[in-house]
Design a protein around this motif. Structure first.
Motif, short mmCIF file in Angstrom:
data_model
loop_
_atom_site.label_atom_id
_atom_site.label_comp_id
_atom_site.label_asym_id
_atom_site.label_seq_id
_atom_site.Cartn_x
_atom_site.Cartn_y
_atom_site.Cartn_z
N THR A 44 0.54 -1.00 -0.06
CA THR A 44 -0.16 -0.15 -0.05
C THR A 44 1.01 1.29 0.15
O THR A 44 0.93 2.08 -0.45
CB THR A 44 -1.15 0.04 0.69
OG1 THR A 44 -1.79 -1.21 0.91
CG2 THR A 44 -1.92 0.88 1.66
N THR A 45 1.98 1.24 0.83
CA THR A 45 2.48 2.79 0.73
C THR A 45 3.61 2.38 -1.03
O THR A 45 3.37 4.29 -0.79
CB THR A 45 4.00 1.82 2.28
OG1 THR A 45 3.70 1.06 3.15
CG2 THR A 45 4.76 3.00 1.86
N ARG A 48 0.93 4.52 -2.41
CA ARG A 48 0.39 5.08 -2.53
C ARG A 48 1.76 6.68 -2.69
O ARG A 48 1.31 7.51 -2.74
CB ARG A 48 0.13 5.73 -1.24
CG ARG A 48 -1.27 5.02 -0.38
CD ARG A 48 -1.40 5.08 1.32
NE ARG A 48 -2.03 5.94 2.25
CZ ARG A 48 -2.76 6.59 2.23
NH1 ARG A 48 -3.89 5.98 1.47
NH2 ARG A 48 -3.47 7.72 2.61
N THR A 49 2.96 5.77 -2.30
CA THR A 49 4.23 7.31 -3.17
C THR A 49 3.74 7.41 -4.82
O THR A 49 4.19 8.77 -5.19
CB THR A 49 5.34 6.13 -2.88
OG1 THR A 49 4.88 5.82 -0.87
CG2 THR A 49 6.63 6.51 -3.20
N MET A 53 0.37 10.26 -2.36
CA MET A 53 -1.37 10.20 -1.38
C MET A 53 -1.02 10.78 -0.57
O MET A 53 -1.49 10.46 0.65
CB MET A 53 -1.63 8.15 -1.80
CG MET A 53 -3.01 8.33 -2.77
SD MET A 53 -4.73 9.26 -2.71
CE MET A 53 -5.61 8.38 -1.50
N ASN A 54 0.63 10.25 0.05
CA ASN A 54 1.15 9.67 1.97
C ASN A 54 1.59 11.21 1.59
O ASN A 54 2.41 11.65 2.86
CB ASN A 54 2.30 9.51 1.21
CG ASN A 54 1.74 8.10 2.19
OD1 ASN A 54 0.90 7.76 2.59
ND2 ASN A 54 2.70 6.94 2.06
N ARG A 82 -2.81 12.89 -9.77
CA ARG A 82 -3.45 12.62 -9.08
C ARG A 82 -4.74 12.21 -9.86
O ARG A 82 -5.37 11.41 -9.78
CB ARG A 82 -4.41 12.71 -8.07
CG ARG A 82 -3.81 13.34 -6.47
CD ARG A 82 -3.51 12.05 -4.76
NE ARG A 82 -2.73 12.53 -4.51
CZ ARG A 82 -2.60 13.38 -3.54
NH1 ARG A 82 -3.68 14.44 -3.27
NH2 ARG A 82 -1.53 13.96 -2.44
N MET A 87 -6.78 6.26 -7.96
CA MET A 87 -6.53 5.65 -6.92
C MET A 87 -7.79 4.38 -6.75
O MET A 87 -9.46 4.95 -6.21
CB MET A 87 -6.01 5.79 -5.93
CG MET A 87 -5.27 3.78 -4.56
SD MET A 87 -3.50 4.79 -4.06
CE MET A 87 -3.96 3.32 -3.11
N ASP A 171 -6.05 -1.36 -4.67
CA ASP A 171 -4.79 -2.01 -3.88
C ASP A 171 -6.10 -2.59 -3.00
O ASP A 171 -7.51 -3.20 -2.88
CB ASP A 171 -5.22 -0.94 -2.82
CG ASP A 171 -3.96 -1.20 -1.53
OD1 ASP A 171 -3.81 -2.29 -1.29
OD2 ASP A 171 -3.69 -0.15 -0.70
#
Ligand SMILES: Nc1ncnc2c1ncn2[C@@H]1O[C@H](COP(=O)(O)OP(=O)(O)O)[C@@H](O)[C@H]1O
Ligand SMILES: [Mg+2]
Length: 250
Positions: A44-45, A48-49, A53-54, A82, A87, A171
């Motif tokens: 997930t990291t 999101r990278t 998103m992080n 985005r 996502m 995801d």
């Protein structure tokens, strides 16, 4: 084969603790790249990278670079990034409004579809793309939260398509769904790769073997192996990969 995304020497941290270590990986245009691995391996990291998103998580930091079509994602305005890299999450979360409004909300807000006739056409087109049109065409004004889980997930995919992305990150999109709804989403993803580039994180090894063109195996923050799906599942190079895909751990 053209690379849509290139990841170079990427390491990710929460509170300085490394959770993804020195990742080098590419995502080929119009492929489905599957990402498998046990919980907490950094999947997930990783996703999101890719669309930043992080960025708003103050505990998160990263080293290394991610390129989208040769542009460093840090040089792309976040809102644009985005939009280009959409996502989807495990739990479909439609907005508490009608099916129609769910789809038109973002395009209207971003101002790239405004006329009623264009919105109507766009709604029909994206609902057809996710094989939902025939099921809902007579109740577009009904609240989206009244739909089944599988329908909600397809609606959420339609919402992403409505903002014209180039890449779609999934995801664990089927983790809450029954086998029939799952099969529909899998079929849908295979159809979508004609037009989009897809990264599919899945906790379901069989799903990766069914839909991914290539599969990457992550374990404890490291990319252990990436290969053509047929090859990775038939003759993995690493023992850890073999253990995982044969269900010996995880
Ligand atoms: N927001 C966060 N803050 C602190 N630690 C996190 C956060 N998100 C994830 N982690 C930790 O990072 C590691 C990788 O998590 P994650 O990327 O969610 O893995 P996966 O999706 O493979 O389960 C885990 O050890 C998890 O506990
Ligand atoms: Mg995860």
């Amino acid at each position: 084969m053209v690379d849509k995304i290139k990841i170079e020497n990427l390491s990710c941290y929460y509170n300085k603790k490394c959770v993804l270590e020195f990742l080098n990986l590419n995502v080929v245009k119009n492929e489905i790249l599957g990402v498998i691995g046990p919980a907490n391996s950094g999947k997930t990291t990783f996703l999101r990278t890719l669309n930043r998103m992080n960025d708003f998580d103050a505990t998160y930091s990263k080293k290394g670079s991610v390129y989208l079509d040769d542009d460093d994602i840090l040089d792309i305005d976040v809102e644009t990034l985005r939009r280009r890299v959409g996502m989807l999450f495990a739990m479909p979360i439609p907005l508490p409004m009608s099916i129609y409004d769910n789809i038109t909300y973002a395009p209207k807000r971003l101002g790239f579809v405004t006329k009623k006739i264009d919105l109507d056409n766009m709604v029909e087109s994206v609902l057809r793309n996710v094989s939902l049109w025939d099921e809902v065409k007579d109740r577009l004004c009904v609240s989206a939260v009244k739909m089944s889980g599988g329908q909600q997930q397809r609606l959420c995919i339609a919402r992403v398509l409505a903002i014209n992305p180039e890449v779609i990150l999934f995801d664990e999109p089927c983790s809450g769904l029954d086998p029939i709804s799952t099969a529909k989403i899998e079929e849908l993803m295979i159809g979508l790769k004609e037009k989009y580039t897809i990264v599919l994180v899945t906790n379901n090894v069989k799903q990766a073997s069914r839909v991914s063109d290539r599969t990457a195996f992550f374990l404890m923050g490291k990319l252990i192996e990436v290969d053509k799906t047929g090859k990775l599942f038939v003759s993995p190079k690493k023992k850890e990969t073999e253990d995982y895909i044969t269900g010996r751990f995880g």
